[in-house]
Design a protein around this motif. Structure first.
Motif, mmCIF file in Angstrom:
data_model
loop_
_atom_site.group_PDB
_atom_site.id
_atom_site.type_symbol
_atom_site.label_atom_id
_atom_site.label_comp_id
_atom_site.label_asym_id
_atom_site.label_seq_id
_atom_site.Cartn_x
_atom_site.Cartn_y
_atom_site.Cartn_z
ATOM 1 N N LEU A 40 -1.993 -0.753 8.434
ATOM 2 C CA LEU A 40 -1.375 -1.620 9.321
ATOM 3 C C LEU A 40 -2.489 -2.165 10.075
ATOM 4 N N ASP A 41 -2.505 -3.429 10.490
ATOM 5 C CA ASP A 41 -3.563 -4.227 11.174
ATOM 6 C C ASP A 41 -4.331 -3.168 12.360
ATOM 7 N N TYR A 42 -3.490 -2.580 13.325
ATOM 8 C CA TYR A 42 -3.936 -1.878 14.412
ATOM 9 C C TYR A 42 -4.843 -0.808 13.882
ATOM 10 N N PHE A 43 -4.550 -0.050 12.726
ATOM 11 C CA PHE A 43 -5.113 1.184 12.391
ATOM 12 C C PHE A 43 -5.896 0.972 11.131
ATOM 13 N N LEU A 44 -6.121 -0.472 10.753
ATOM 14 C CA LEU A 44 -6.823 -0.485 9.315
ATOM 15 C C LEU A 44 -8.118 0.284 9.269
ATOM 16 N N VAL A 45 -8.307 0.650 8.113
ATOM 17 C CA VAL A 45 -9.707 1.250 7.859
ATOM 18 C C VAL A 45 -10.691 0.792 6.889
ATOM 19 N N THR A 46 -11.662 1.008 6.707
ATOM 20 C CA THR A 46 -12.556 0.267 5.545
ATOM 21 C C THR A 46 -12.761 1.019 4.418
ATOM 22 N N TYR A 47 -11.962 2.462 4.518
ATOM 23 C CA TYR A 47 -12.254 3.135 3.176
ATOM 24 C C TYR A 47 -11.102 3.469 2.546
ATOM 25 N N ALA A 48 -10.899 3.972 1.458
ATOM 26 C CA ALA A 48 -9.788 3.856 0.625
ATOM 27 C C ALA A 48 -9.101 5.398 0.775
ATOM 28 N N LEU A 49 -7.824 5.304 0.819
ATOM 29 C CA LEU A 49 -6.993 6.754 0.799
ATOM 30 C C LEU A 49 -6.018 6.564 -0.536
ATOM 31 N N PRO A 50 -6.641 7.001 -1.765
ATOM 32 C CA PRO A 50 -5.953 6.609 -2.986
ATOM 33 C C PRO A 50 -4.513 7.341 -2.995
ATOM 34 N N VAL A 51 -4.481 8.498 -2.580
ATOM 35 C CA VAL A 51 -3.251 9.153 -2.873
ATOM 36 C C VAL A 51 -1.823 8.418 -1.918
ATOM 37 N N ALA A 52 -2.360 8.340 -0.585
ATOM 38 C CA ALA A 52 -1.534 7.668 0.407
ATOM 39 C C ALA A 52 -1.095 6.277 -0.163
ATOM 40 N N ASP A 53 -1.953 5.365 -0.646
ATOM 41 C CA ASP A 53 -1.598 4.294 -1.159
ATOM 42 C C ASP A 53 -0.860 4.320 -2.481
ATOM 43 N N LYS A 54 -0.858 5.034 -3.352
ATOM 44 C CA LYS A 54 0.010 5.470 -4.333
ATOM 45 C C LYS A 54 1.253 5.654 -3.667
ATOM 46 N N LEU A 55 1.349 6.730 -3.054
ATOM 47 C CA LEU A 55 2.526 7.294 -2.654
ATOM 48 C C LEU A 55 3.335 6.144 -1.618
ATOM 49 N N GLY A 56 2.503 5.371 -0.987
ATOM 50 C CA GLY A 56 3.199 4.194 -0.196
ATOM 51 C C GLY A 56 4.113 3.353 -1.098
ATOM 52 N N SER A 57 4.111 3.491 -2.448
ATOM 53 C CA SER A 57 4.936 2.641 -3.105
ATOM 54 C C SER A 57 5.843 3.432 -3.830
ATOM 55 N N GLU A 58 5.779 4.752 -3.796
ATOM 56 C CA GLU A 58 6.536 5.683 -4.519
ATOM 57 C C GLU A 58 7.509 6.322 -3.775
ATOM 58 N N LEU A 59 7.642 6.512 -2.342
ATOM 59 C CA LEU A 59 8.542 7.558 -1.614
ATOM 60 C C LEU A 59 9.662 6.788 -1.383
ATOM 61 N N LEU A 60 10.774 7.762 -1.347
ATOM 62 C CA LEU A 60 11.868 7.165 -1.087
ATOM 63 C C LEU A 60 12.873 8.167 -0.423
ATOM 64 N N SER A 61 13.595 7.874 0.499
ATOM 65 C CA SER A 61 14.375 9.032 1.206
ATOM 66 C C SER A 61 15.806 8.797 1.056
ATOM 67 N N LEU A 62 16.392 9.579 0.603
ATOM 68 C CA LEU A 62 17.959 9.542 0.221
ATOM 69 C C LEU A 62 18.874 9.977 1.690
ATOM 70 N N PRO A 63 20.056 9.454 1.813
ATOM 71 C CA PRO A 63 20.961 9.791 2.783
ATOM 72 C C PRO A 63 20.919 11.500 3.050
ATOM 73 N N LEU A 64 20.612 11.690 4.238
ATOM 74 C CA LEU A 64 20.763 13.158 4.546
ATOM 75 C C LEU A 64 20.909 13.329 6.009
ATOM 76 N N HIS A 65 22.050 13.931 6.513
ATOM 77 C CA HIS A 65 22.474 14.199 7.629
ATOM 78 C C HIS A 65 23.607 15.301 7.625
#
Ligand SMILES: *Cc1c(COP(=O)(O)O)cnc(C)c1O
Length: 374
Positions: free
Chosen positions: A326-351
């Protein structure tokens, strides 16, 4: 055809009656209802720690940091994959949130990566009980001790969960919960800080009421402070009697909610386990009350699946976009696992109001989506 909600507030006649009672009592602000809620929470958590109710989980985190005198020039380690509230609470103090990578199997702060991000300005670590799991928390305390850091647990997802036979919030340096509308229990909006650090607790109690010394005790007696002194920055973060009245009713329902959430998670896992393109997180499912049910979509078709679910009137979610992008928290280093999970995670209905019929429709839609490929 009605929409199957991702999450929702599960409230009823009991909460309504409690609100009516407070309205007719004519004291809506912070008073005895809040004191009762704090006592009941303390009993529920079975803890000697101080329990301090505030008006949001974000306020709980911000107060904890602020009362530790964390501010400009300081750094706080935080996993990149969390609700933006964790990051904003840190930056609100003037300190810098230092985004760390997460573990692939549990989306928990990766301590090996956190180690690399330590500088002489690092003051604290804010682990997040992602999807309610906190099994690695002992490692965080080991790490913190070794590096002389305070620990502020973002346990917004963790209310009602246990670890080593004790409720989350029973022990810990500082543990913050959220009672926002869709969390495991709600007080409308709301949050709570627990800490066994008595001096810090004193600071937090005052700071939630603009820093007015001992105003908490006065308000619990129905009095006000007219002559007072201020020694620290304070905020307007206290909980109201209205909120506490909802929270007290919800606390009575926690076991029912917990059973329902646990059963729904078991059902998802049983029925979706054969799907090759979908992976579960390796969470401590027997001890957690899942606030969200998160899976990984491994075949790159997450967006397609989201569209398919939406087309069937099923909401789903992404918890969360990595904050370091995100622009406000942008960093110059890589976080490979977070990057990968960012396109994989999905939350299904739960309540706690999710019906078996609705859940089966979600499951059938997912099974159908993946099978139709072959
Ligand atoms: C909900 C949440 C918060 C913030 O709580 P609010 O009560 O909404 O302010 C913080 N962190 C995480 C991980 C959350 O899910």
């Amino acid at each position: 055809m009605s929409t199957i909600r991702l999450s929702k507030s599960c409230v009823g006649e009991e909460e309504k009656a409690a609100l009516v009672r407070v309205i007719y009592a004519g004291y809506l602000g912070m008073g005895q209802e809040v004191q009762l809620f704090e006592n009941e929470l303390k009993a529920y958590l079975d803890t000697d720690a101080e329990v301090i109710c505030v008006n949001s989980g974000t306020a709980a985190l911000h107060l904890a940091l602020s009362c530790l005198d964390i501010g400009p020039g300081d750094e706080v380690l935080v996993p990149s994959i969390t609700y933006v509230a964790s990051f904003q609470a840190i930056s609100a103090t003037g300190a810098k949130p230092v985004a760390c990578d997460v573990t692939c199997d549990r989306v928990f702060i990766d301590l090996a990566d956190a180690k690399r991000r330590i500088t002489n300005r690092t003051r604290a670590i804010m682990p997040v009980h992602y999807a309610s799991d906190s099994q690695s928390m002992p490692d965080v305390y080991e790490f913190a001790k070794h590096n002389n850091l305070r620990v502020i647990e973002d346990a917004a997802h963790g209310f009602g969960c246990t670890r080593a036979g004790k409720r989350i919030g029973y022990v810990g340096d500082i543990v913050c919960f959220s009672f926002d509308g869709i969390k495991n229990i709600t007080s409308g909006e709301g949050g709570v800080v627990t800490t066994s650090d008595k001096e810090l607790a004193r600071r937090i109690k005052d700071a939630r009421l603009l820093g007015v010394e001992s105003d908490t005790e006065k308000r619990f007696k129905g009095e006000r402070s007219w002559n007072f002194n201020i020694k620290h920055q304070g905020f307007r973060y206290h909980m109201s009697n209205l909120m506490a009245a909802i929270g007290r009713e919800q606390l009575k329902k926690i076991e029912t909610f917990a059973e329902h959430r646990k059963a729904s998670v078991s059902r998802y896992m049983e029925k979706l386990k054969s799907v090759k393109s979908l992976a579960f997180l390796s969470l401590d499912y027997s001890n957690i009350v899942s606030h969200i049910f998160v899976v990984r979509i491994l075949d790159g078709r997450r967006e397609e699946l989201i569209a398919e679910l939406k087309g069937n009137n099923i909401e789903c979610g992404i918890h969360y976009m990595p904050n370091h992008l995100l622009d406000y928290f942008l960093v110059t280093y890589a976080l490979p696992v977070a990057d990968k999970l960012g396109s994989e995670l999905l939350s299904l209905p739960l309540h706690a109001d999710l019906s078996i019929e609705d859940q089966d429709k979600v499951i059938a839609t997912i099974l159908n989506f993946f099978n139709s490929k072959f």
